[in-house]
Design an enzyme around this catalytic site. Structure first.
Site, PDB file in Angstrom:
ATOM      1  N   SER A  41       0.871  -1.180   0.000  1.00 17.23           N
ATOM      2  CA  SER A  41       0.000   0.000   0.000  1.00 17.23           C
ATOM      3  C   SER A  41       0.906   1.228   0.000  1.00 17.23           C
ATOM      4  O   SER A  41       1.207   1.796   1.036  1.00 17.23           O
ATOM      5  CB  SER A  41      -0.938  -0.013   1.209  1.00 17.23           C
ATOM      6  OG  SER A  41      -0.226  -0.013   2.414  1.00 17.23           O
ATOM      7  N   HIS A 148      -3.290  -6.644   2.785  1.00 16.53           N
ATOM      8  CA  HIS A 148      -2.330  -7.600   3.357  1.00 16.53           C
ATOM      9  C   HIS A 148      -2.981  -8.931   3.709  1.00 16.53           C
ATOM     10  O   HIS A 148      -2.351  -9.775   4.341  1.00 16.53           O
ATOM     11  CB  HIS A 148      -1.672  -7.013   4.612  1.00 16.53           C
ATOM     12  CG  HIS A 148      -0.838  -5.801   4.337  1.00 16.53           C
ATOM     13  ND1 HIS A 148      -0.352  -4.984   5.320  1.00 16.53           N
ATOM     14  CD2 HIS A 148      -0.385  -5.266   3.167  1.00 16.53           C
ATOM     15  CE1 HIS A 148       0.361  -3.992   4.782  1.00 16.53           C
ATOM     16  NE2 HIS A 148       0.342  -4.150   3.472  1.00 16.53           N
ATOM     17  N   GLN A 156      -6.467  -2.226   7.253  1.00 23.23           N
ATOM     18  CA  GLN A 156      -5.278  -3.029   6.916  1.00 23.23           C
ATOM     19  C   GLN A 156      -4.587  -3.641   8.145  1.00 23.23           C
ATOM     20  O   GLN A 156      -4.107  -4.760   8.089  1.00 23.23           O
ATOM     21  CB  GLN A 156      -4.295  -2.121   6.168  1.00 23.23           C
ATOM     22  CG  GLN A 156      -3.020  -2.784   5.725  1.00 23.23           C
ATOM     23  CD  GLN A 156      -2.138  -1.827   4.937  1.00 23.23           C
ATOM     24  OE1 GLN A 156      -2.398  -1.584   3.774  1.00 23.23           O
ATOM     25  NE2 GLN A 156      -1.107  -1.287   5.559  1.00 23.23           N
ATOM     26  N   GLU A 157      -4.544  -2.880   9.257  1.00 18.44           N
ATOM     27  CA  GLU A 157      -3.765  -3.357  10.404  1.00 18.44           C
ATOM     28  C   GLU A 157      -4.453  -3.059  11.733  1.00 18.44           C
ATOM     29  O   GLU A 157      -4.834  -1.913  11.984  1.00 18.44           O
ATOM     30  CB  GLU A 157      -2.375  -2.693  10.419  1.00 18.44           C
ATOM     31  CG  GLU A 157      -1.608  -2.974   9.149  1.00 18.44           C
ATOM     32  CD  GLU A 157      -0.296  -2.204   9.038  1.00 18.44           C
ATOM     33  OE1 GLU A 157       0.260  -1.819  10.086  1.00 18.44           O
ATOM     34  OE2 GLU A 157       0.143  -1.997   7.898  1.00 18.44           O
ATOM     35  N   GLU A 200       1.869  -9.734   7.235  1.00 18.96           N
ATOM     36  CA  GLU A 200       2.774  -9.311   8.310  1.00 18.96           C
ATOM     37  C   GLU A 200       2.732 -10.257   9.504  1.00 18.96           C
ATOM     38  O   GLU A 200       3.119  -9.900  10.612  1.00 18.96           O
ATOM     39  CB  GLU A 200       2.450  -7.875   8.722  1.00 18.96           C
ATOM     40  CG  GLU A 200       2.687  -6.910   7.572  1.00 18.96           C
ATOM     41  CD  GLU A 200       2.556  -5.447   7.943  1.00 18.96           C
ATOM     42  OE1 GLU A 200       2.196  -5.153   9.101  1.00 18.96           O
ATOM     43  OE2 GLU A 200       2.808  -4.609   7.070  1.00 18.96           O
ATOM     44  N   ASP A 235      -4.044   0.838  11.457  1.00 21.50           N
ATOM     45  CA  ASP A 235      -3.632   1.485  10.202  1.00 21.50           C
ATOM     46  C   ASP A 235      -4.755   1.217   9.205  1.00 21.50           C
ATOM     47  O   ASP A 235      -4.943   0.081   8.754  1.00 21.50           O
ATOM     48  CB  ASP A 235      -2.303   0.923   9.687  1.00 21.50           C
ATOM     49  CG  ASP A 235      -1.866   1.609   8.392  1.00 21.50           C
ATOM     50  OD1 ASP A 235      -2.574   2.533   7.939  1.00 21.50           O
ATOM     51  OD2 ASP A 235      -0.823   1.220   7.830  1.00 21.50           O
ATOM     52  N   GLU A 277      -3.695   5.409  11.990  1.00 19.96           N
ATOM     53  CA  GLU A 277      -2.792   5.807  10.895  1.00 19.96           C
ATOM     54  C   GLU A 277      -3.589   5.895   9.599  1.00 19.96           C
ATOM     55  O   GLU A 277      -4.464   5.054   9.355  1.00 19.96           O
ATOM     56  CB  GLU A 277      -1.694   4.730  10.813  1.00 19.96           C
ATOM     57  CG  GLU A 277      -0.673   4.900   9.722  1.00 19.96           C
ATOM     58  CD  GLU A 277       0.335   3.719   9.744  1.00 19.96           C
ATOM     59  OE1 GLU A 277       0.588   3.132  10.823  1.00 19.96           O
ATOM     60  OE2 GLU A 277       0.839   3.380   8.660  1.00 19.96           O
ATOM     61  N   ASP A 307       1.151   8.304   7.194  1.00 16.86           N
ATOM     62  CA  ASP A 307       2.089   7.395   6.504  1.00 16.86           C
ATOM     63  C   ASP A 307       2.062   7.742   5.011  1.00 16.86           C
ATOM     64  O   ASP A 307       2.923   8.476   4.524  1.00 16.86           O
ATOM     65  CB  ASP A 307       1.688   5.935   6.777  1.00 16.86           C
ATOM     66  CG  ASP A 307       2.513   4.942   5.972  1.00 16.86           C
ATOM     67  OD1 ASP A 307       3.554   5.320   5.424  1.00 16.86           O
ATOM     68  OD2 ASP A 307       2.114   3.758   5.867  1.00 16.86           O
ATOM     69  N   LYS A 332       9.667   5.476   6.853  1.00 14.34           N
ATOM     70  CA  LYS A 332      10.089   4.292   6.083  1.00 14.34           C
ATOM     71  C   LYS A 332      11.184   4.783   5.139  1.00 14.34           C
ATOM     72  O   LYS A 332      10.928   5.611   4.255  1.00 14.34           O
ATOM     73  CB  LYS A 332       8.928   3.757   5.250  1.00 14.34           C
ATOM     74  CG  LYS A 332       7.776   3.151   6.061  1.00 14.34           C
ATOM     75  CD  LYS A 332       6.580   2.892   5.146  1.00 14.34           C
ATOM     76  CE  LYS A 332       5.475   2.124   5.856  1.00 14.34           C
ATOM     77  NZ  LYS A 332       4.197   2.178   5.094  1.00 14.34           N
ATOM     78  N   HIS A 360       8.730  -1.047   9.258  1.00 17.74           N
ATOM     79  CA  HIS A 360       9.016  -2.057   8.229  1.00 17.74           C
ATOM     80  C   HIS A 360       8.076  -1.845   7.040  1.00 17.74           C
ATOM     81  O   HIS A 360       7.266  -0.917   7.046  1.00 17.74           O
ATOM     82  CB  HIS A 360       8.804  -3.452   8.826  1.00 17.74           C
ATOM     83  CG  HIS A 360       7.360  -3.735   9.132  1.00 17.74           C
ATOM     84  ND1 HIS A 360       6.857  -5.000   9.318  1.00 17.74           N
ATOM     85  CD2 HIS A 360       6.277  -2.902   9.263  1.00 17.74           C
ATOM     86  CE1 HIS A 360       5.557  -4.936   9.542  1.00 17.74           C
ATOM     87  NE2 HIS A 360       5.185  -3.686   9.522  1.00 17.74           N
ATOM     88  N   ARG A 361       8.155  -2.721   6.029  1.00 15.08           N
ATOM     89  CA  ARG A 361       7.168  -2.777   4.948  1.00 15.08           C
ATOM     90  C   ARG A 361       6.501  -4.155   5.009  1.00 15.08           C
ATOM     91  O   ARG A 361       7.001  -5.081   5.655  1.00 15.08           O
ATOM     92  CB  ARG A 361       7.824  -2.602   3.569  1.00 15.08           C
ATOM     93  CG  ARG A 361       8.571  -1.319   3.353  1.00 15.08           C
ATOM     94  CD  ARG A 361       7.791  -0.055   3.608  1.00 15.08           C
ATOM     95  NE  ARG A 361       6.551   0.125   2.885  1.00 15.08           N
ATOM     96  CZ  ARG A 361       6.294   1.089   2.009  1.00 15.08           C
ATOM     97  NH1 ARG A 361       7.242   1.967   1.705  1.00 15.08           N
ATOM     98  NH2 ARG A 361       5.107   1.220   1.446  1.00 15.08           N
ATOM     99  N   SER A 362       5.386  -4.271   4.303  1.00 15.49           N
ATOM    100  CA  SER A 362       4.682  -5.564   4.368  1.00 15.49           C
ATOM    101  C   SER A 362       5.480  -6.691   3.715  1.00 15.49           C
ATOM    102  O   SER A 362       5.393  -7.840   4.119  1.00 15.49           O
ATOM    103  CB  SER A 362       3.288  -5.448   3.766  1.00 15.49           C
ATOM    104  OG  SER A 362       3.353  -4.915   2.465  1.00 15.49           O
ATOM    105  N   LYS A 383       7.600  -0.054  14.303  1.00 13.34           N
ATOM    106  CA  LYS A 383       6.444  -0.808  13.804  1.00 13.34           C
ATOM    107  C   LYS A 383       6.989  -1.984  13.009  1.00 13.34           C
ATOM    108  O   LYS A 383       7.684  -1.788  12.016  1.00 13.34           O
ATOM    109  CB  LYS A 383       5.617   0.146  12.934  1.00 13.34           C
ATOM    110  CG  LYS A 383       4.363  -0.464  12.378  1.00 13.34           C
ATOM    111  CD  LYS A 383       3.550   0.561  11.612  1.00 13.34           C
ATOM    112  CE  LYS A 383       2.657  -0.181  10.640  1.00 13.34           C
ATOM    113  NZ  LYS A 383       1.794   0.686   9.861  1.00 13.34           N
TER     114      LYS A 383
HETATM  115  C1  PEP Z   1       1.856   0.395   5.959  1.00 10.57           C
HETATM  116  O1  PEP Z   1       0.961   0.835   5.224  1.00 10.57           O
HETATM  117  O2  PEP Z   1       2.130   0.985   7.000  1.00 10.57           O
HETATM  118  C2  PEP Z   1       2.603  -0.815   5.582  1.00 10.57           C
HETATM  119  C3  PEP Z   1       3.574  -1.313   6.363  1.00 10.57           C
HETATM  120  O3  PEP Z   1       2.229  -1.421   4.435  1.00 10.57           O
HETATM  121  P1  PEP Z   1       3.051  -1.460   3.074  1.00 10.57           P
HETATM  122  O4  PEP Z   1       4.445  -1.834   3.400  1.00 10.57           O
HETATM  123  O5  PEP Z   1       2.320  -2.492   2.258  1.00 10.57           O
HETATM  124  O6  PEP Z   1       2.965  -0.077   2.482  1.00 10.57           O
HETATM  125 MG    MG Z   2       0.583   2.558   6.810  1.00 12.08          MG
END
Ligand code: PEP
Ligand code: MG
Length: 406
Positions: A41, A148, A156-157, A200, A235, A277, A307, A332, A360-362, A383
């Site tokens: 995302s 995810h 998403q989270e 994740e 998130d 988020e 984000d 990130k 991190h990233r997914s 995170k």
């Molecule tokens: C996020 O959106 O915070 C995330 C970790 O997802 P992605 O790495 O897929 O952007």
């Molecule tokens: Mg995010």
């Protein structure tokens, strides 16, 4: 220091998709590596990601351009790469390739100086101050939805936020036990022995509606007397829900105002909910600010987090801080595309009074540099997904760096 070779390799991320590893060789032909994670995302303003073949060509161009040149610092190298690329989103050389070179070079400097990566970053970007032990809040994603997972949840989270208490080993141990009791509760509820997991490592079972996972976490926190140490964070990654002026929220088409009322209700019903988020799409700073004003009236510390809105970009962080849109920002490094810019974003955020959550990233790799970045700038949060196979290295790196000095 001089860089002789720059090589890009295609590797697999935790999703089984391809990403890149960048290797550089110094003057004495010692190799240094960096693996770059990949997001699903992604924000529109993130640094561009080049596919492998283009990344290889970009690395060859970088190698030709920098061979024979001396770079004194990470900033020095990054500045050169940024100028060479010449585009705002790093479309020519790729943010993935540039970050890889920047990070591998930082590792070469760390080797030369007999220091840890975080110490090199700390000295160059954060004035060499490393105030006290490193004890960020841990944002751990325990229920996965959105892009995810395949369970139809619009959010998403669903994370827990764990405050360190006693040693970090104890804190992470508590998180692991919570992940297990959540699994037990979901097994009981669904009758399934094997629970599906999302990208994740969080559970990706079916839920009645988008609030049920919040209620599940809320109940478990209360039941196990964890209110002092555990909170809940979401998130929404709302950009992935947004189309033609409305949000597709679990089958409902909601306009921003109605979606905001939904969040207001959630914060009222779930007292442990502390952070949200990307609650709206990435151009909707006014809606972020309106939600923040609503949450100012709710008891306890509540964070609205950017984000996709802020994409680790100092100018966007400044813009949305001035608009009163965020309390905290996600950092990130691959959104920025160089270490210098990621560190500049962290410094900008703290100068503006915002909290920083290094993420991190997914699609992750075995590279744990995010923990060093967080340690270098003494971030308020990290995170890192669920405490599950693909993310365990990050938790272990956190435990290793907790004390600070080596
Ligand atoms: C996020 O959106 O915070 C995330 C970790 O997802 P992605 O790495 O897929 O952007
Ligand atoms: Mg995010």
């Amino acid at each position: 220091m001089r860089i002789k070779d720059v090589v890009v390799r295609e590797i697999l991320d935790s999703r089984g998709e391809t990403t890149i590893e960048v290797a550089i060789a110094d003057d004495e032909l010692r190799d240094f590596y960096a693996q770059i994670p990949s997001g699903r995302s992604r924000g529109k303003h993130e640094a561009a990601v080049l596919p492998f073949r283009d990344a290889e060509a970009a690395a060859a161009r970088i190698e030709r351009a920098i061979s024979g040149r001396d770079f004194e610092s990470i900033k020095d190298l990054d500045r050169y790469l940024i100028e060479m690329d010449g585009t705002p989103r790093k479309e020519r050389l790729g943010g993935n390739v540039m970050l890889g070179v920047s990070l591998a070079f930082a590792r070469a400097l760390a080797f030369e100086r007999k220091e840890e990566l975080w110490q090199v970053l700390n000295r160059e970007f954060f004035g060499g101050k490393a105030d006290g032990p490193f004890r960020p809040l841990i944002f751990s994603n325990l229920i996965n939805g959105g892009r995810h997972a395949r369970n139809g949840l619009p959010v998403q989270e669903y994370m827990v936020v764990v405050r360190p208490r006693g040693s970090y080993v104890k804190t992470v141990g508590k998180l692991l036990r919570f992940y297990e009791i959540l699994g037990d509760a979901l097994r009981l509820k669904t009758g399934e022995e094997e629970l599906p997991l999302g990208d994740e490592g969080g559970y990706a079972t079916a839920f009645e509606d988008a609030f049920e996972p919040v209620q599940t976490l809320e109940d478990l926190i209360t039941e196990h007397s964890l209110s002092e140490q555990f909170s809940i964070a979401l998130d929404i990654a709302a950009d992935s829900l947004y189309k033609d002026g409305a949000y597709d929220f679990g089958g409902l088409k909601l306009e921003a105002g109605t979606l905001r009322e939904t969040y207001d209700d959630w914060f009222e019903w779930a007292p442990h909910l502390m952070s949200i988020e990307d609650p709206f799409e990435e151009g909707a700073g006014d809606d972020f600010a309106a939600l923040r004003r609503d949450l100012a009236g709710v008891t306890g510390e509540k964070w609205v987090v950017g984000d996709d809105l802020t994409v680790t970009n100092p100018a966007l962080i400044e813009k949305y801080a001035a608009a009163g849109a965020v309390d905290a920002v996600i950092i990130k490094a691959n959104q920025a595309g160089t270490l210098s810019e990621a560190c500049e974003a962290m410094n900008k955020a703290s100068a503006l009074g915002l909290k920083r959550i290094v993420s991190h990233r997914s699609g992750e790799t075995e590279d744990n540099f995010l923990v060093h970045l967080a340690r270098a700038g003494n971030a308020e949060g990290v995170k890192m997904g669920a405490p599950h196979e693909s993310r365990v290295g990050k938790f272990n790196e956190l435990l290793r760096l907790e004390g600070g000095m080596v």
